[in-house]
Write a protein that holds these residues in place. Structure first.
Motif, mmCIF file in Angstrom:
data_model
loop_
_atom_site.group_PDB
_atom_site.id
_atom_site.type_symbol
_atom_site.label_atom_id
_atom_site.label_comp_id
_atom_site.label_asym_id
_atom_site.label_seq_id
_atom_site.Cartn_x
_atom_site.Cartn_y
_atom_site.Cartn_z
ATOM 1 N N VAL A 1 0.867 -1.173 0.000
ATOM 2 C CA VAL A 1 0.000 0.000 0.000
ATOM 3 C C VAL A 1 0.909 1.230 0.000
ATOM 4 O O VAL A 1 1.643 1.485 0.974
ATOM 5 N N LEU A 2 0.887 1.974 -1.092
ATOM 6 C CA LEU A 2 1.834 3.073 -1.268
ATOM 7 C C LEU A 2 1.329 4.382 -0.662
ATOM 8 O O LEU A 2 1.825 4.846 0.344
ATOM 9 N N ARG A 3 0.327 4.952 -1.276
ATOM 10 C CA ARG A 3 -0.118 6.281 -0.846
ATOM 11 C C ARG A 3 -1.526 6.555 -1.365
ATOM 12 O O ARG A 3 -2.036 5.818 -2.225
ATOM 13 N N ALA A 4 -2.129 7.601 -0.824
ATOM 14 C CA ALA A 4 -3.413 8.092 -1.315
ATOM 15 C C ALA A 4 -3.282 9.590 -1.557
ATOM 16 O O ALA A 4 -2.401 10.252 -0.996
ATOM 17 N N ARG A 5 -4.170 10.120 -2.394
ATOM 18 C CA ARG A 5 -4.097 11.540 -2.734
ATOM 19 C C ARG A 5 -5.465 12.198 -2.653
ATOM 20 O O ARG A 5 -6.483 11.579 -3.003
ATOM 21 N N ASN A 6 -5.457 13.429 -2.201
ATOM 22 C CA ASN A 6 -6.648 14.294 -2.199
ATOM 23 C C ASN A 6 -7.807 13.700 -1.414
ATOM 24 O O ASN A 6 -8.964 13.801 -1.826
ATOM 25 N N ILE A 7 -7.510 13.067 -0.298
ATOM 26 C CA ILE A 7 -8.545 12.413 0.490
ATOM 27 C C ILE A 7 -9.249 13.448 1.361
ATOM 28 O O ILE A 7 -8.617 14.189 2.122
ATOM 29 N N LYS A 8 -10.550 13.482 1.237
ATOM 30 C CA LYS A 8 -11.374 14.346 2.087
ATOM 31 C C LYS A 8 -12.037 13.466 3.130
ATOM 32 O O LYS A 8 -12.860 12.625 2.808
ATOM 33 N N GLY A 9 -11.686 13.660 4.377
ATOM 34 C CA GLY A 9 -12.248 12.850 5.447
ATOM 35 C C GLY A 9 -13.620 13.322 5.868
ATOM 36 O O GLY A 9 -14.235 14.186 5.236
ATOM 37 N N THR A 10 -14.095 12.754 6.956
ATOM 38 C CA THR A 10 -15.435 13.079 7.452
ATOM 39 C C THR A 10 -15.423 14.190 8.489
ATOM 40 O O THR A 10 -16.474 14.711 8.841
ATOM 41 N N PRO B 1 2.075 -13.846 -13.083
ATOM 42 C CA PRO B 1 3.172 -14.116 -12.144
ATOM 43 C C PRO B 1 4.488 -13.535 -12.646
ATOM 44 O O PRO B 1 4.772 -13.523 -13.853
ATOM 45 N N GLY B 2 5.304 -13.051 -11.693
ATOM 46 C CA GLY B 2 6.631 -12.563 -12.014
ATOM 47 C C GLY B 2 6.690 -11.177 -12.600
ATOM 48 O O GLY B 2 7.751 -10.705 -13.002
ATOM 49 N N LYS B 3 5.541 -10.484 -12.667
ATOM 50 C CA LYS B 3 5.513 -9.157 -13.260
ATOM 51 C C LYS B 3 4.815 -8.196 -12.304
ATOM 52 O O LYS B 3 3.630 -8.340 -12.032
ATOM 53 N N PRO B 4 5.532 -7.192 -11.768
ATOM 54 C CA PRO B 4 4.906 -6.242 -10.826
ATOM 55 C C PRO B 4 3.753 -5.506 -11.492
ATOM 56 O O PRO B 4 3.784 -5.206 -12.696
ATOM 57 N N LEU B 5 2.756 -5.214 -10.703
ATOM 58 C CA LEU B 5 1.580 -4.504 -11.191
ATOM 59 C C LEU B 5 1.285 -3.354 -10.244
ATOM 60 O O LEU B 5 0.996 -3.568 -9.064
ATOM 61 N N LYS B 6 1.401 -2.144 -10.741
ATOM 62 C CA LYS B 6 1.057 -0.977 -9.938
ATOM 63 C C LYS B 6 -0.281 -0.436 -10.403
ATOM 64 O O LYS B 6 -0.472 -0.169 -11.588
ATOM 65 N N ARG B 7 -1.201 -0.280 -9.460
ATOM 66 C CA ARG B 7 -2.543 0.189 -9.792
ATOM 67 C C ARG B 7 -2.826 1.491 -9.060
ATOM 68 O O ARG B 7 -2.537 1.633 -7.876
ATOM 69 N N THR B 8 -3.396 2.411 -9.774
ATOM 70 C CA THR B 8 -3.921 3.641 -9.184
ATOM 71 C C THR B 8 -5.436 3.557 -9.242
ATOM 72 O O THR B 8 -6.030 3.642 -10.324
ATOM 73 N N PHE B 9 -6.051 3.316 -8.094
ATOM 74 C CA PHE B 9 -7.505 3.192 -8.030
ATOM 75 C C PHE B 9 -8.112 4.583 -7.846
ATOM 76 O O PHE B 9 -7.767 5.313 -6.901
ATOM 77 N N LYS B 10 -8.992 4.937 -8.752
ATOM 78 C CA LYS B 10 -9.645 6.242 -8.692
ATOM 79 C C LYS B 10 -10.866 6.137 -7.771
ATOM 80 O O LYS B 10 -11.890 5.579 -8.137
ATOM 81 N N LEU B 11 -10.713 6.683 -6.579
ATOM 82 C CA LEU B 11 -11.768 6.578 -5.577
ATOM 83 C C LEU B 11 -12.903 7.567 -5.844
ATOM 84 O O LEU B 11 -14.066 7.284 -5.590
ATOM 85 N N ASN B 12 -12.525 8.737 -6.341
ATOM 86 C CA ASN B 12 -13.516 9.768 -6.664
ATOM 87 C C ASN B 12 -12.918 10.637 -7.764
ATOM 88 O O ASN B 12 -12.170 11.578 -7.484
ATOM 89 N N PRO B 13 -13.219 10.315 -9.031
ATOM 90 C CA PRO B 13 -12.601 11.045 -10.146
ATOM 91 C C PRO B 13 -12.840 12.549 -10.093
ATOM 92 O O PRO B 13 -11.966 13.340 -10.455
ATOM 93 N N ALA C 1 -13.177 14.509 -7.447
ATOM 94 C CA ALA C 1 -12.312 15.133 -6.441
ATOM 95 C C ALA C 1 -10.861 14.692 -6.591
ATOM 96 O O ALA C 1 -10.017 15.071 -5.784
ATOM 97 N N GLN C 2 -10.596 13.868 -7.616
ATOM 98 C CA GLN C 2 -9.249 13.346 -7.891
ATOM 99 C C GLN C 2 -8.679 12.571 -6.689
ATOM 100 O O GLN C 2 -7.478 12.595 -6.433
ATOM 101 N N GLU C 3 -9.563 11.869 -5.980
ATOM 102 C CA GLU C 3 -9.119 11.014 -4.879
ATOM 103 C C GLU C 3 -8.611 9.694 -5.461
ATOM 104 O O GLU C 3 -9.306 9.055 -6.261
ATOM 105 N N GLU C 4 -7.420 9.298 -5.047
ATOM 106 C CA GLU C 4 -6.794 8.111 -5.616
ATOM 107 C C GLU C 4 -6.058 7.327 -4.536
ATOM 108 O O GLU C 4 -5.659 7.870 -3.501
#
Length: 849
Positions: A50-59, A137-149, A151-154
């Motif tokens: 788990v690397l990082r998150a961006r532009n997270i708006k909390g409660t 297998p054997g190939k790294p996979l980096k994913r950027t999950f768009k949580l809220n396009p 607000a650009q939350e990722e």
């Protein structure tokens, strides 16, 4: 259906997780355990960073989010992992790594949930549901999950899959469910070496194994009392989980709350921790060991690890059980002779030409019970009851069937005797059900069930009320007793229907059909069945763990006819035609993310990534109130510990292609649940069509008797929709406006283009020509006869309301007679359907030759 699954299994696949499959032929056992296979699949090591998150708006409106991420992969680990909390940051960075060993035979779904930690509550912000089975297998996979396009939350996550050196895992599977080897750890505590600190108060030993069927066990160890030890313990756990036995030593002491208060309070102190490395124990051998707990304390144990055999107690198959197949072979002979007589043939049809006829009775309380007697009487008078193979009931219709099958030869006798007995019961006063003597009896029965370790619910109390309504005395019979009524195929084969639901989900959104027969109870959706005698016992990983006596049939009647298991949302849906729509605006938002197919091999079983945005705490409050089924029958889940096979979505019983359907979330499907929540099937389709349209039963003609209060064709329309979704042949239901307004006595629906679709004869509950005719072609003459036939079935003043459990003799007789007459008056349609089914069978036979 199973053939399609089998063919897809043996065909070449370009799967990332290659499987070595072993075919092992096995003779059919008396238990009917067949149509499964043994497979070997490799293990893989999965690393999730788990690397990082961006532009997270909390409660929290006053500060930035305090984020952390939870990871759940229940097919690989029973533990929920979580990252550290990053305080007051919109762009938290973790760079934390988590490792799993995954087995490629099962559907591995990783759930990543982002939380905002608050002082009062941990708020779930969003979840990612990710199928790791499509990775290379054997190939790294980096994913950027768009949580809220917007607000650009990722959320950035990196995955790495590599081959594991462990020997391939072996599973037993039917293509939908997969069973692992089960390990039982048996042991006993022999001695506790105490420290001076532990002698100051009472102590207890807590034993647990993550992922085990048994919960945490607590064993007291009071000072100078060796009798506390010697008590055996046992844990059942998935061998592949590699769980260790965890040992905790706690001490409870009593102290003053504070200097100003004389009140005492108990405090628990952790004195020591230890583990037993179960995976290093020799299988089948007793081992004496000392477990160090720290600070001069230890525990002497004797343990033994045993691995289970592959002889499961849950039958994994989509075929009929051996007993039902034997019944069909015998019944064909009886039906063949009956058809010769009924259709005036010179010779009886060959057994491979005999059509399978199923009679289905809808729900409707005592109205359905009474009406079903009339319909069956009409079939008997036309000599068609002997032409019937299956009798299937739901809700009130099941009450009729259970009464009939107490007589092992009931269909060979004149039904008037059974009808007369039912008449006396239905017309008797029900006030005694609430007498002090009866209430005491209910309490004793439910208390006895609870002492046996059963899950007791309001449905069980309702079953005791039904017992009184139908018998006015204790009924000791059980469903398995009905085996005597079908062992010679002397009667049609009875099938009773219920649905498995979720306590807070509408039956329209999720319902799994469960069938009860004299021999088995199970779900054809999963291909999982248990012996009727073992229903409500405890199972784990396909093995019987705790045997309990079979429940009396009144408790099953409570489940089959659990009219009070409706939620407020269900009530609004049935009465007003729409549910509580305002809840839709509050519920979880599920979005399908399909931007990652380039990362995966082309695999038709791969599930698209889903983003789940929770509705929040307000939704939970409303759901608990409006959608909760506090009266659903909760029973032990006999599929617990079984996993969804990696190819389960190939089975047509699942609608995983619906983005928001629970079938697309294998971690939440029934095998992962502790309990079944069985209710009246009327909360889905108020007639048991789904149990007889399954291809395995190969039904040619369905005689549908609808006793619903209104909407006489709704069950057909819902069944047509159900069959379309599961690609089951079923005729089109086309009706005119006149039919909808004023239904006739009988309708025939035939798909002439597809002979695999059953011929459906549907009998709505109507009083049409019966008003004028006391028998087909015989007019009513006297005033009494005309008065008898001139009555309204549906209406606010009708005696046949669903919640009315008592009819006068006169009203009972009228309802029986009108249903009997409607069958007799449509003899030509019935014979036409049989002749058409016969010709189809002969054509099918000719094509095979």
């Amino acid at each position: 259906m199973f053939r399609a699954v089998l063919l897809s299994w043996v065909s070449p696949r370009t799967l990332p997780l290659l499987a070595t499959v072993l075919f092992q032929k096995r003779e059919r056992k008396e238990t009917g355990l067949y149509h499964w296979r043994r497979e070997k699949h490799p293990y893989y090591n999965l690393t999730v960073k788990v690397l990082r998150a961006r532009n997270i708006k909390g409660t929290d409106l006053l500060s930035k989010a305090d984020c952390y991420v939870e990871l759940q992969l229940p097919t690989a680990s029973p533990t929920t992992y979580r990252t550290q909390v990053v305080d007051n940051s919109s762009d938290p960075e973790w760079n934390e790594t988590f490792k799993y060993r995954i087995e490629s035979a099962v559907k591995n779904i990783l759930e990543l949930t982002l939380f905002d930690e608050d002082v009062l509550i941990n708020d779930e912000l969003t979840s990612i549901v990710f199928d790791v089975g499509g990775m290379k297998p054997g190939k790294p996979l980096k994913r950027t999950f768009k949580l809220n396009p917007e607000a650009q939350e990722e959320l950035d996550v990196e995955f790495y899959l590599e081959k594991c050196s462990d020997a391939p895992a072996e599973v037993l599977t039917n293509g939908v469910l997969a069973a692992h080897p089960c390990l039982s750890l048996q042991g006993v505590i022999n001695k506790h070496e105490k420290s001076k600190q532990s002698e100051k108060g009472s102590c207890q030993v807590k034993l647990s194994m993550p992922g085990a069927y048994e919960k945490q066990l607590c064993i007291p160890c009071r000072p100078d009392n060796d009798q506390d030890f010697g008590t055996p313990f046992v844990f059942h756990v998935d061998k592949e989980m590699r769980s260790d036995l965890e040992v905790e030593l706690e001490q409870t002491i009593t102290v003053l709350q504070d200097e100003m208060s004389p009140d005492l309070e108990k405090q628990t102190i952790l004195l020591g921790l230890g583990t037993v490395p179960v995976k290093s124990l020799p299988v089948g051998q007793k081992v004496d060991m000392t477990v160090p707990l720290g600070e001069g304390q230890s525990l002497d144990l004797t343990v033994k690890a045993e691995e289970s055999t592959w002889d499961l107690d849950v039958r994994l198959s989509f075929d009929l059980c051996k007993e039902e197949r034997d019944f069909l072979d015998k019944r064909k002979k009886i039906v063949s002779q009956a058809l010769k007589k009924t259709l005036n043939f010179r010779e009886a049809p060959g057994e491979d030409e005999v059509p399978v006829v199923a009679v289905v009775g809808s729900g409707g309380g005592t109205r359905a019970l009474t009406s079903f007697y009339g319909s069956l009487s009409g079939l008997q008078q036309l000599s068609l009851l002997d032409c019937t193979t299956y009798l299937c009931g739901i809700s009130g219709s099941t009450w009729c069937l259970t009464a009939l099958y107490q007589d092992t030869d009931w269909s060979c006798k004149d039904l008037q005797g059974a009808i007369s007995k039912a008449r006396d019961n239905v017309s008797s006063s029900k006030a005694g059900a609430f007498s002090s003597e009866q209430l005491k009896y209910y309490f004793q029965e439910l208390n006895s069930m609870e002492n046996e370790g059963r899950k007791v619910s309001f449905t069980d109390l309702w079953g005791l009320f039904i017992e009184y309504f139908l018998n006015q005395k204790k009924d000791l019979s059980k469903l398995s007793d009905q085996q005597e009524a079908v062992e010679g195929a002397q009667n049609p084969y009875p099938i009773y229907a219920a649905i498995n639901v979720r306590p807070n989900i509408s039956g329209d959104d999720f319902a799994e059909w469960c069938e009860f027969t004299p021999y088995e109870v199970g779900f054809r959706k999963y291909g999982a069945f248990v012996r009727t005698e073992d229903f409500d016992s405890e199972f784990f990983m396909g093995r019987l763990i705790q045997k309990r006596p079979e429940p009396r049939i009144c408790y099953l009647q409570g489940i089959w006819g659990s009219a009070f298991a409706a939620s407020l949302d269900d009530v609004c849906l049935k009465m007003a035609g729409s549910g509580l729509s305002f809840l839709d605006s509050l519920k979880d938002v599920i979005k399908v993310i399909d931007d990652c197919r380039r990362f995966h091999l082309r695999d038709p079983t791969w599930l698209k990534t889903r983003l789940v945005i929770p509705g929040g705490p307000l939704l939970q409050i409303f759901q608990d109130f409006f959608k909760s089924r506090v009266t659903s029958g909760e029973t032990f889940n006999f599929m617990k510990g079984l996993y969804l096979h990696k190819d389960y979505v190939n089975n047509k019983n699942f609608v995983a292609w619906k983005g928001t359907h629970l079938d697309a979330f294998p971690n939440q499907l029934t095998p992962m649940e502790d309990s079944l929540y069985l209710v009246d099937g009327g909360f889905s389709i108020n007639s048991p069509f789904p149990l007889v349209v399954q291809p395995e039963r190969d039904v040619d003609v369905i005689l549908s008797f609808n006793y619903s209060w209104e909407a006489p064709f709704e069950v057909l329309q819902l069944t047509q929709k159900y069959c379309e979704e599961l690609e089951i042949p079923f005729p089109q239901i086309i009706l005119s406006e006149e039919d909808e307004k004023k239904p006739k006595e009988c309708y025939m629906f035939v798909d002439h283009e597809n002979p695999k679709a059953p011929i459906v004869l549907h009998f709505p509950l109507v009083n049409d020509t019966f008003r004028k005719y006391k028998a087909p072609g015989v007019e009513r003459e006297s005033e009494d006869e005309k008065s008898f036939g001139d009555f309204v079935i549906v209406g606010k003043d009708s005696p046949y309301r669903t919640l009315n459990f008592t009819f006068e003799h006169y009203d009972f007789d009228r309802l029986v007679e009108v249903n009997c007459y409607n069958v007799l008056n449509n003899k030509d349609s019935l014979l036409k359907a049989l002749n058409l089914a016969l010709s189809r069978r002969k054509l099918k036979k000719g094509n095979r030759q």
